[in-house]
Design a protein around this motif. Structure first.
Motif, mmCIF file in Angstrom:
data_model
loop_
_atom_site.group_PDB
_atom_site.id
_atom_site.type_symbol
_atom_site.label_atom_id
_atom_site.label_comp_id
_atom_site.label_asym_id
_atom_site.label_seq_id
_atom_site.Cartn_x
_atom_site.Cartn_y
_atom_site.Cartn_z
ATOM 1 N N ARG A 125 3.094 -0.590 4.304
ATOM 2 C CA ARG A 125 3.628 -1.875 4.743
ATOM 3 C C ARG A 125 3.194 -2.034 6.183
ATOM 4 O O ARG A 125 3.582 -1.237 7.047
ATOM 5 N N LEU A 126 2.338 -3.019 6.409
ATOM 6 C CA LEU A 126 1.826 -3.290 7.742
ATOM 7 C C LEU A 126 2.624 -4.449 8.324
ATOM 8 O O LEU A 126 2.681 -5.524 7.731
ATOM 9 N N PHE B 220 -1.660 -3.999 14.238
ATOM 10 C CA PHE B 220 -0.465 -4.043 13.403
ATOM 11 C C PHE B 220 0.285 -2.741 13.585
ATOM 12 O O PHE B 220 -0.230 -1.792 14.178
ATOM 13 N N HIS B 221 1.476 -2.704 13.049
ATOM 14 C CA HIS B 221 2.300 -1.504 13.052
ATOM 15 C C HIS B 221 2.444 -1.034 11.603
ATOM 16 O O HIS B 221 2.742 -1.842 10.719
ATOM 17 N N VAL B 222 2.234 0.247 11.355
ATOM 18 C CA VAL B 222 2.458 0.798 10.016
ATOM 19 C C VAL B 222 3.955 1.072 9.885
ATOM 20 O O VAL B 222 4.463 2.074 10.379
ATOM 21 N N ALA B 223 4.660 0.142 9.246
ATOM 22 C CA ALA B 223 6.117 0.231 9.118
ATOM 23 C C ALA B 223 6.538 1.188 8.008
ATOM 24 O O ALA B 223 7.602 1.800 8.094
ATOM 25 N N GLU B 224 5.733 1.282 6.956
ATOM 26 C CA GLU B 224 6.002 2.204 5.851
ATOM 27 C C GLU B 224 4.680 2.799 5.401
ATOM 28 O O GLU B 224 3.661 2.106 5.372
ATOM 29 N N ARG B 225 4.726 4.071 5.028
ATOM 30 C CA ARG B 225 3.518 4.753 4.550
ATOM 31 C C ARG B 225 3.943 5.834 3.569
ATOM 32 O O ARG B 225 4.808 6.653 3.871
ATOM 33 N N THR B 226 3.317 5.800 2.398
ATOM 34 C CA THR B 226 3.540 6.851 1.415
ATOM 35 C C THR B 226 2.204 7.234 0.806
ATOM 36 O O THR B 226 1.443 6.370 0.376
ATOM 37 N N LEU B 227 1.919 8.513 0.777
ATOM 38 C CA LEU B 227 0.748 9.029 0.082
ATOM 39 C C LEU B 227 1.276 9.968 -0.992
ATOM 40 O O LEU B 227 1.926 10.966 -0.698
ATOM 41 N N THR B 228 1.025 9.596 -2.241
ATOM 42 C CA THR B 228 1.564 10.337 -3.368
ATOM 43 C C THR B 228 0.439 10.953 -4.181
ATOM 44 O O THR B 228 -0.539 10.276 -4.507
ATOM 45 N N ARG B 229 0.584 12.234 -4.466
ATOM 46 C CA ARG B 229 -0.343 12.897 -5.393
ATOM 47 C C ARG B 229 0.119 12.541 -6.799
ATOM 48 O O ARG B 229 1.221 12.884 -7.186
ATOM 49 N N THR C 75 0.148 -10.431 0.936
ATOM 50 C CA THR C 75 0.231 -10.884 2.320
ATOM 51 C C THR C 75 1.373 -11.877 2.488
ATOM 52 O O THR C 75 1.644 -12.684 1.605
ATOM 53 N N TYR C 76 2.019 -11.799 3.620
ATOM 54 C CA TYR C 76 3.096 -12.715 3.983
ATOM 55 C C TYR C 76 2.834 -13.185 5.416
ATOM 56 O O TYR C 76 3.383 -12.624 6.375
ATOM 57 N N PRO C 77 1.958 -14.204 5.566
ATOM 58 C CA PRO C 77 1.551 -14.638 6.905
ATOM 59 C C PRO C 77 2.717 -15.032 7.810
ATOM 60 O O PRO C 77 2.706 -14.705 9.005
ATOM 61 N N HIS C 78 3.722 -15.732 7.268
ATOM 62 C CA HIS C 78 4.846 -16.181 8.106
ATOM 63 C C HIS C 78 5.686 -15.012 8.615
ATOM 64 O O HIS C 78 6.327 -15.110 9.656
ATOM 65 N N LEU C 79 5.672 -13.923 7.878
ATOM 66 C CA LEU C 79 6.413 -12.729 8.292
ATOM 67 C C LEU C 79 5.533 -11.747 9.065
ATOM 68 O O LEU C 79 6.037 -10.738 9.550
ATOM 69 N N ARG C 80 4.206 -12.032 9.085
ATOM 70 C CA ARG C 80 3.228 -11.144 9.733
ATOM 71 C C ARG C 80 3.251 -9.750 9.085
ATOM 72 O O ARG C 80 3.215 -8.732 9.749
ATOM 73 N N GLU C 81 3.265 -9.757 7.720
ATOM 74 C CA GLU C 81 3.364 -8.519 6.946
ATOM 75 C C GLU C 81 2.310 -8.462 5.850
ATOM 76 O O GLU C 81 1.920 -9.497 5.304
ATOM 77 N N ILE C 82 1.914 -7.233 5.508
ATOM 78 C CA ILE C 82 1.005 -6.978 4.391
ATOM 79 C C ILE C 82 1.511 -5.728 3.668
ATOM 80 O O ILE C 82 1.820 -4.717 4.302
ATOM 81 N N PHE C 83 1.595 -5.821 2.345
ATOM 82 C CA PHE C 83 1.870 -4.646 1.527
ATOM 83 C C PHE C 83 0.556 -4.225 0.869
ATOM 84 O O PHE C 83 -0.217 -5.071 0.418
ATOM 85 N N VAL C 84 0.316 -2.923 0.805
ATOM 86 C CA VAL C 84 -0.940 -2.368 0.309
ATOM 87 C C VAL C 84 -0.631 -1.303 -0.738
ATOM 88 O O VAL C 84 0.302 -0.510 -0.565
ATOM 89 N N ASP C 85 -1.437 -1.283 -1.818
ATOM 90 C CA ASP C 85 -1.324 -0.236 -2.835
ATOM 91 C C ASP C 85 -2.737 0.108 -3.298
ATOM 92 O O ASP C 85 -3.431 -0.743 -3.862
ATOM 93 N N ILE C 86 -3.160 1.339 -3.036
ATOM 94 C CA ILE C 86 -4.475 1.801 -3.484
ATOM 95 C C ILE C 86 -4.259 3.093 -4.267
ATOM 96 O O ILE C 86 -3.672 4.041 -3.761
ATOM 97 N N PHE C 87 -4.732 3.083 -5.502
ATOM 98 C CA PHE C 87 -4.611 4.256 -6.368
ATOM 99 C C PHE C 87 -6.005 4.597 -6.857
ATOM 100 O O PHE C 87 -6.728 3.723 -7.337
ATOM 101 N N SER C 88 -6.392 5.863 -6.723
ATOM 102 C CA SER C 88 -7.742 6.250 -7.112
ATOM 103 C C SER C 88 -7.803 7.706 -7.550
ATOM 104 O O SER C 88 -7.179 8.567 -6.945
ATOM 105 N N CYS C 89 -8.621 7.943 -8.581
ATOM 106 C CA CYS C 89 -8.899 9.317 -8.991
ATOM 107 C C CYS C 89 -10.000 9.918 -8.112
ATOM 108 O O CYS C 89 -10.259 11.114 -8.180
#
Length: 145
Positions: free
Chosen positions: A11-12, A108-117, A75-89
């Motif tokens: 979450r940026l 931007f500020h990285v407000a949330e970050r999760t890296l999951t195996r 993307t949420y321009p009015h909130l100045r936020e972006i949610f990202v999800d990248i999944f790859s083998c």
């Protein structure tokens, strides 16, 4: 046992430049550039959809289906936020993902970050995979009988 792949969710917040977050063509180009930079292969998309509603809920969603899995942003321009999800083998570098976002929106500020195996028990051996999915298929068909 090796895992299947990694899923990075972000979450940026406090995005500096939101102009391109509401631009379909800019997001299509961005998604292509992003997956190219992280070494992935596009098999469908990018697709962009508009999310309507009040300003705090309005924005865009962009997704690309990869040979290696998928990448999506919201993307949420009015909130100045972006949610990202990248999944790859296929392994990828988080710093490459962040660098592409810096190119798109500046700081931007990285407000949330999760890296999951993902897929810790995923079989790498094709024979093992066939046996596994054959057992799943048999179990499902017995439920439907």
């Amino acid at each position: 046992m090796a895992h299947y792949g990694d899923e990075l969710t972000l979450r940026l917040s406090a995005v500096t430049d939101t102009r391109l977050l509401d631009d379909d063509q800019a997001l299509i180009t961005f998604m292509r550039d992003l997956v190219t930079r992280i070494g992935m292969t596009v098999i469908a998309g990018p697709l962009v959809a508009t999310e309507g509603g009040p300003p705090e809920k309005a924005g865009k969603s962009a997704v690309v289906i990869l040979a290696e899995s998928h990448a999506a942003i919201h993307t949420y321009p009015h909130l100045r936020e972006i949610f990202v999800d990248i999944f790859s083998c296929k392994p990828f570098r988080e710093q490459d993902v962040l660098a592409e976002f810096h190119r798109l929106v500046g700081d931007f500020h990285v407000a949330e970050r999760t890296l999951t195996r993902r897929g810790e028990e995923w079989p790498r051996n094709l024979d093992a995979a066939r046996r596994h999915w054959g057992g799943v298929r048999a179990a499902l068909s017995s439920v439907h009988d």
